[in-house]
Design an enzyme around this catalytic site. Structure first.
Site, PDB file in Angstrom:
ATOM      1  N   ASP A  34      -5.959 -18.189  12.978  1.00  0.00           N
ATOM      2  CA  ASP A  34      -6.262 -19.205  13.991  1.00  0.00           C
ATOM      3  C   ASP A  34      -7.434 -18.718  14.838  1.00  0.00           C
ATOM      4  OD1 ASP A  34      -4.288 -21.639  15.470  1.00  0.00           O
ATOM      5  OD2 ASP A  34      -6.059 -20.855  16.485  1.00  0.00           O
ATOM      6  N   ILE A  61     -11.783 -20.444  10.353  1.00  0.00           N
ATOM      7  CA  ILE A  61     -11.724 -20.758   8.905  1.00  0.00           C
ATOM      8  C   ILE A  61     -13.115 -20.900   8.298  1.00  0.00           C
ATOM      9  CG2 ILE A  61      -9.391 -21.740   8.763  1.00  0.00           C
ATOM     10  CD1 ILE A  61     -10.802 -24.558   8.895  1.00  0.00           C
ATOM     11  N   THR A 135      -3.517 -36.705   8.214  1.00  0.00           N
ATOM     12  CA  THR A 135      -3.000 -37.702   9.148  1.00  0.00           C
ATOM     13  C   THR A 135      -3.003 -39.104   8.538  1.00  0.00           C
ATOM     14  OG1 THR A 135      -3.604 -38.847  11.202  1.00  0.00           O
ATOM     15  CG2 THR A 135      -5.366 -37.724  10.081  1.00  0.00           C
ATOM     16  N   ASP A 136      -2.128 -39.954   9.062  1.00  0.00           N
ATOM     17  CA  ASP A 136      -2.131 -41.370   8.643  1.00  0.00           C
ATOM     18  C   ASP A 136      -3.373 -42.101   9.161  1.00  0.00           C
ATOM     19  OD1 ASP A 136      -1.453 -41.374  11.353  1.00  0.00           O
ATOM     20  OD2 ASP A 136       0.196 -42.808  11.154  1.00  0.00           O
ATOM     21  N   GLU A 137      -4.085 -41.486  10.133  1.00  0.00           N
ATOM     22  CA  GLU A 137      -5.215 -42.181  10.757  1.00  0.00           C
ATOM     23  C   GLU A 137      -6.378 -42.380   9.791  1.00  0.00           C
ATOM     24  OE1 GLU A 137      -6.057 -40.927  14.799  1.00  0.00           O
ATOM     25  OE2 GLU A 137      -4.011 -40.210  15.037  1.00  0.00           O
ATOM     26  N   TYR A 161     -12.601 -38.306  14.618  1.00  0.00           N
ATOM     27  CA  TYR A 161     -11.478 -37.462  14.168  1.00  0.00           C
ATOM     28  C   TYR A 161     -10.992 -37.898  12.792  1.00  0.00           C
ATOM     29  CZ  TYR A 161      -6.593 -36.059  13.582  1.00  0.00           C
ATOM     30  OH  TYR A 161      -5.406 -35.588  13.049  1.00  0.00           O
ATOM     31  N   ALA A 163     -12.339 -39.814  10.597  1.00  0.00           N
ATOM     32  CA  ALA A 163     -13.370 -39.741   9.549  1.00  0.00           C
ATOM     33  C   ALA A 163     -13.512 -38.301   9.050  1.00  0.00           C
ATOM     34  CB  ALA A 163     -14.700 -40.256  10.092  1.00  0.00           C
ATOM     35  N   LYS A 165     -11.147 -35.993   9.109  1.00  0.00           N
ATOM     36  CA  LYS A 165      -9.943 -35.664   8.318  1.00  0.00           C
ATOM     37  C   LYS A 165     -10.038 -36.335   6.938  1.00  0.00           C
ATOM     38  CE  LYS A 165      -6.736 -33.634   9.284  1.00  0.00           C
ATOM     39  NZ  LYS A 165      -6.409 -32.165   9.236  1.00  0.00           N
ATOM     40  N   ASN A 191       2.993 -36.930  15.723  1.00  0.00           N
ATOM     41  CA  ASN A 191       4.067 -35.965  15.996  1.00  0.00           C
ATOM     42  C   ASN A 191       4.281 -35.810  17.493  1.00  0.00           C
ATOM     43  OD1 ASN A 191       4.188 -33.370  13.493  1.00  0.00           O
ATOM     44  ND2 ASN A 191       3.438 -35.451  13.214  1.00  0.00           N
TER      45      ASN A 191
HETATM   46  P1  NAD Z   1      -3.639 -28.668  17.497  1.00  0.00           P
HETATM   47  O1  NAD Z   1      -4.954 -29.164  18.016  1.00  0.00           O
HETATM   48  O2  NAD Z   1      -2.492 -28.539  18.420  1.00  0.00           O
HETATM   49  O3  NAD Z   1      -3.860 -27.224  16.828  1.00  0.00           O
HETATM   50  C1  NAD Z   1      -4.951 -26.908  16.018  1.00  0.00           C
HETATM   51  C2  NAD Z   1      -4.988 -25.413  15.819  1.00  0.00           C
HETATM   52  O4  NAD Z   1      -6.088 -25.112  14.947  1.00  0.00           O
HETATM   53  C3  NAD Z   1      -5.233 -24.630  17.113  1.00  0.00           C
HETATM   54  O5  NAD Z   1      -4.359 -23.518  17.186  1.00  0.00           O
HETATM   55  C4  NAD Z   1      -6.679 -24.179  16.993  1.00  0.00           C
HETATM   56  O6  NAD Z   1      -6.930 -22.946  17.667  1.00  0.00           O
HETATM   57  C5  NAD Z   1      -6.822 -24.037  15.493  1.00  0.00           C
HETATM   58  N1  NAD Z   1      -8.223 -24.161  15.056  1.00  0.00           N
HETATM   59  C6  NAD Z   1      -9.114 -25.112  15.406  1.00  0.00           C
HETATM   60  N2  NAD Z   1     -10.308 -24.880  14.815  1.00  0.00           N
HETATM   61  C7  NAD Z   1     -10.136 -23.768  14.046  1.00  0.00           C
HETATM   62  C8  NAD Z   1     -10.985 -23.042  13.175  1.00  0.00           C
HETATM   63  N3  NAD Z   1     -12.268 -23.413  12.987  1.00  0.00           N
HETATM   64  N4  NAD Z   1     -10.498 -21.966  12.535  1.00  0.00           N
HETATM   65  C9  NAD Z   1      -9.200 -21.570  12.726  1.00  0.00           C
HETATM   66  N5  NAD Z   1      -8.361 -22.208  13.557  1.00  0.00           N
HETATM   67  C10 NAD Z   1      -8.824 -23.307  14.204  1.00  0.00           C
HETATM   68  O7  NAD Z   1      -3.306 -29.618  16.271  1.00  0.00           O
HETATM   69  P2  NAD Z   1      -1.879 -30.129  15.755  1.00  0.00           P
HETATM   70  O8  NAD Z   1      -1.492 -31.339  16.521  1.00  0.00           O
HETATM   71  O9  NAD Z   1      -0.963 -28.987  15.648  1.00  0.00           O
HETATM   72  O10 NAD Z   1      -2.289 -30.633  14.289  1.00  0.00           O
HETATM   73  C11 NAD Z   1      -2.262 -29.721  13.180  1.00  0.00           C
HETATM   74  C12 NAD Z   1      -2.741 -30.450  11.942  1.00  0.00           C
HETATM   75  O11 NAD Z   1      -1.903 -31.574  11.693  1.00  0.00           O
HETATM   76  C13 NAD Z   1      -4.163 -30.998  12.054  1.00  0.00           C
HETATM   77  O12 NAD Z   1      -4.810 -30.795  10.826  1.00  0.00           O
HETATM   78  C14 NAD Z   1      -3.971 -32.478  12.330  1.00  0.00           C
HETATM   79  O13 NAD Z   1      -5.048 -33.234  11.843  1.00  0.00           O
HETATM   80  C15 NAD Z   1      -2.688 -32.751  11.582  1.00  0.00           C
HETATM   81  N6  NAD Z   1      -1.864 -33.858  12.117  1.00  0.00           N
HETATM   82  C16 NAD Z   1      -1.524 -33.877  13.444  1.00  0.00           C
HETATM   83  C17 NAD Z   1      -0.714 -34.906  13.917  1.00  0.00           C
HETATM   84  C18 NAD Z   1      -0.272 -34.961  15.369  1.00  0.00           C
HETATM   85  O14 NAD Z   1       0.330 -35.940  15.776  1.00  0.00           O
HETATM   86  N7  NAD Z   1      -0.521 -33.933  16.177  1.00  0.00           N
HETATM   87  C19 NAD Z   1      -0.269 -35.904  13.045  1.00  0.00           C
HETATM   88  C20 NAD Z   1      -0.650 -35.840  11.697  1.00  0.00           C
HETATM   89  C21 NAD Z   1      -1.441 -34.811  11.236  1.00  0.00           C
HETATM   90  P1  TYD Z   2      -2.699 -39.735  21.123  1.00  0.00           P
HETATM   91  O1  TYD Z   2      -1.501 -38.933  21.489  1.00  0.00           O
HETATM   92  O2  TYD Z   2      -4.038 -39.301  21.641  1.00  0.00           O
HETATM   93  O3  TYD Z   2      -2.692 -39.831  19.533  1.00  0.00           O
HETATM   94  P2  TYD Z   2      -3.587 -40.770  18.531  1.00  0.00           P
HETATM   95  O4  TYD Z   2      -4.696 -41.368  19.293  1.00  0.00           O
HETATM   96  O5  TYD Z   2      -4.059 -39.774  17.531  1.00  0.00           O
HETATM   97  O6  TYD Z   2      -2.629 -41.775  17.985  1.00  0.00           O
HETATM   98  O7  TYD Z   2      -2.472 -41.219  21.606  1.00  0.00           O
HETATM   99  C1  TYD Z   2      -1.357 -41.985  21.176  1.00  0.00           C
HETATM  100  C2  TYD Z   2      -1.527 -43.387  21.720  1.00  0.00           C
HETATM  101  O8  TYD Z   2      -1.405 -43.338  23.150  1.00  0.00           O
HETATM  102  C3  TYD Z   2      -2.908 -43.972  21.460  1.00  0.00           C
HETATM  103  O9  TYD Z   2      -2.737 -45.375  21.232  1.00  0.00           O
HETATM  104  C4  TYD Z   2      -3.671 -43.735  22.739  1.00  0.00           C
HETATM  105  C5  TYD Z   2      -2.584 -43.817  23.800  1.00  0.00           C
HETATM  106  N1  TYD Z   2      -2.782 -42.963  24.991  1.00  0.00           N
HETATM  107  C6  TYD Z   2      -2.692 -43.528  26.273  1.00  0.00           C
HETATM  108  O10 TYD Z   2      -2.463 -44.742  26.444  1.00  0.00           O
HETATM  109  N2  TYD Z   2      -2.838 -42.697  27.343  1.00  0.00           N
HETATM  110  C7  TYD Z   2      -3.097 -41.370  27.220  1.00  0.00           C
HETATM  111  O11 TYD Z   2      -3.245 -40.651  28.243  1.00  0.00           O
HETATM  112  C8  TYD Z   2      -3.192 -40.822  25.908  1.00  0.00           C
HETATM  113  C9  TYD Z   2      -3.467 -39.360  25.708  1.00  0.00           C
HETATM  114  C10 TYD Z   2      -3.000 -41.657  24.814  1.00  0.00           C
END
Ligand code: NAD
Ligand code: TYD
Length: 354
Positions: A34, A61, A135-137, A161, A163, A165, A191
């Site tokens: 990381d 990475i 991600t589903d996005e 973001y 795009a 992914k 999540n």
């Molecule tokens: P996060 O932003 O909390 O964590 C990302 C981690 O990656 C951090 O610890 C950061 O230090 C590390 N990182 C960033 N750039 C790096 C690099 N160049 N080299 C090494 N480490 C690096 O993200 P998250 O919410 O835990 O998401 C993890 C993965 O799951 C991502 O790929 C995200 O696209 C995917 N994902 C997230 C969600 C969600 O709701 N959070 C949903 C679906 C998929």
């Molecule tokens: P977010 O947690 O940023 O995830 P994503 O945009 O990847 O789905 O946002 C979830 C939803 O909540 C999104 O529709 C944007 C909205 N949102 C707010 O209304 N207020 C906020 O402060 C944040 C962070 C998100």
């Protein structure tokens, strides 16, 4: 000891995955790679700080030489790739960081892993897996009456973001089709749960509510997201890693579509019950603010392939997962304080190897 290599294991989902993984009996060791951006937090890994099975390396990475050296030293049987820039709002402000880590970084990682994989012995090469967490996005935005995204849905990413992914998903797919690398791709819904950085909706609302700050709801608040408790996502990844078919993609979702405003109100109601304000409800802190540019209206995931092929289904309902999450934030004020103050960035734990 055999190892898996996890990227981004100090982030929200990665840290949950590492903690859950090492709770399993006879777990392989974890090489946790990381870069520790603002989103990486070693305090989330305190529970495994003294666990000899966990090796932490502060590595980007994109640094092929460093990643190659780790692969050579630990000879992992799998790579689970979480590392990414992950927040849509930040991608609107600094898209370049997203191209660098999500696209270039995934490509560099694939190059290093392919070189490593190609010279493994035949049985190790066959057993090896590269699991890419996406991600589903990438599928874009749904209209109210549309069916949820399936694995066959068209890629139509709308934010920098999503795009970036999507581009990384395509590179991973290409490394399978072109070079035979045994990859797996997961496309997961939103999540929530412990250790989430308070920039995403649920973590932000809980921490801002407790701090007495406004709860900013973007636009009309009627956007829809499909929510999955992080522990269920981690369980799905373990299943897919163990039994998924190389070259396949799997959608992961909670069958839990919720309107943003309902989520924020549910959080306020839980906090009213568990940590009441001196007067009135947390709902009075809700503030409607300008909408996010290009805001996707609705995401929903059809996770039936995963249920059918691997028997996975979420253990938590939205109600049970949300309650657990609020309780976790209430029980971990130190973690929250350090994140909000930035102190977590100065913390260097034990077992700091590289
Ligand atoms: P996060 O932003 O909390 O964590 C990302 C981690 O990656 C951090 O610890 C950061 O230090 C590390 N990182 C960033 N750039 C790096 C690099 N160049 N080299 C090494 N480490 C690096 O993200 P998250 O919410 O835990 O998401 C993890 C993965 O799951 C991502 O790929 C995200 O696209 C995917 N994902 C997230 C969600 C969600 O709701 N959070 C949903 C679906 C998929
Ligand atoms: P977010 O947690 O940023 O995830 P994503 O945009 O990847 O789905 O946002 C979830 C939803 O909540 C999104 O529709 C944007 C909205 N949102 C707010 O209304 N207020 C906020 O402060 C944040 C962070 C998100």
């Amino acid at each position: 000891m055999s190892h898996i290599l996890v990227t981004g294991g100090a982030g929200f989902i990665g840290a949950n995955f590492v903690l859950d993984w090492l709770r399993q009996e006879d777990a392989d060791g974890v090489v946790n790679v990381d870069k520790l951006t603002y989103a990486g937090n070693r305090k989330s890994l305190t529970a495994v700080a003294l666990d000899a099975r966990h090796v932490f390396s502060q590595t980007d990475i994109c640094d092929s030489a460093a990643v190659t050296a780790l692969l050579k030293s630990y000879r992992p049987r799998a790579v689970v790739h979480f590392a990414a820039e992950s927040h849509v709002d930040r991608s609107i402000l600094s898209p370049g960081d997203f191209v660098q880590t999500n696209v270039v970084g995934t490509f560099r990682l694939l190059e290093s892993v392919l070189d490593y994989w190609q010279v493994l012995d035949a049985p190790e090469r066959t057993a090896f897996r590269f699991l890419h967490v996406s991600t589903d996005e990438v599928f874009g935005s749904l209209a109210p009456a549309d069916m949820p995204f399936t694995e066959a849905s068209r890629y139509q990413p709308n934010s920098p973001y999503s795009a970036s992914k999507a581009a990384s998903d395509h590179m991973v797919r290409a490394y399978h089709h072109t070079y035979g690398l045994p990859v797996l791709i997961t496309n997961c819904a939103n999540n929530y749960g412990p250790f989430q950085f308070p920039e995403k909706l649920i973590a932000r609302m809980i921490t801002s509510a407790l701090a007495g700050e406004p709860l900013p709801v973007y636009g009309d608040g009627f956007q829809v997201r499909d929510w999955l408790y992080v522990g269920d996502h981690c369980a799905a990844i373990r299943e897919i890693l163990a039994r998924g078919r190389p070259g396949e993609t799997y959608n992961v979702g909670g069958w839990n579509e919720k309107i943003n405003l309902e989520v924020v109100q549910a959080l306020c109601d839980l906090l009213d019950e568990l940590r009441p304000r001196t007067s009135g409800s947390y709902r009075s802190q809700i503030a409607f603010v300008d909408d996010r540019p290009g805001h996707d209206r609705r995401y929903a995931v059809d996770a039936s392939k995963l249920a059918r092929e691997l028997g996975w289904k979420p253990a938590e309902t939205f109600e049970s997962g949300l309650r657990k999450t609020v309780q976790w934030y209430l029980q971990n004020p130190e973690w929250v304080k350090d994140v909000l103050s930035g102190e977590y960035r100065n913390w260097v734990g034990k077992q700091y190897v590289e």
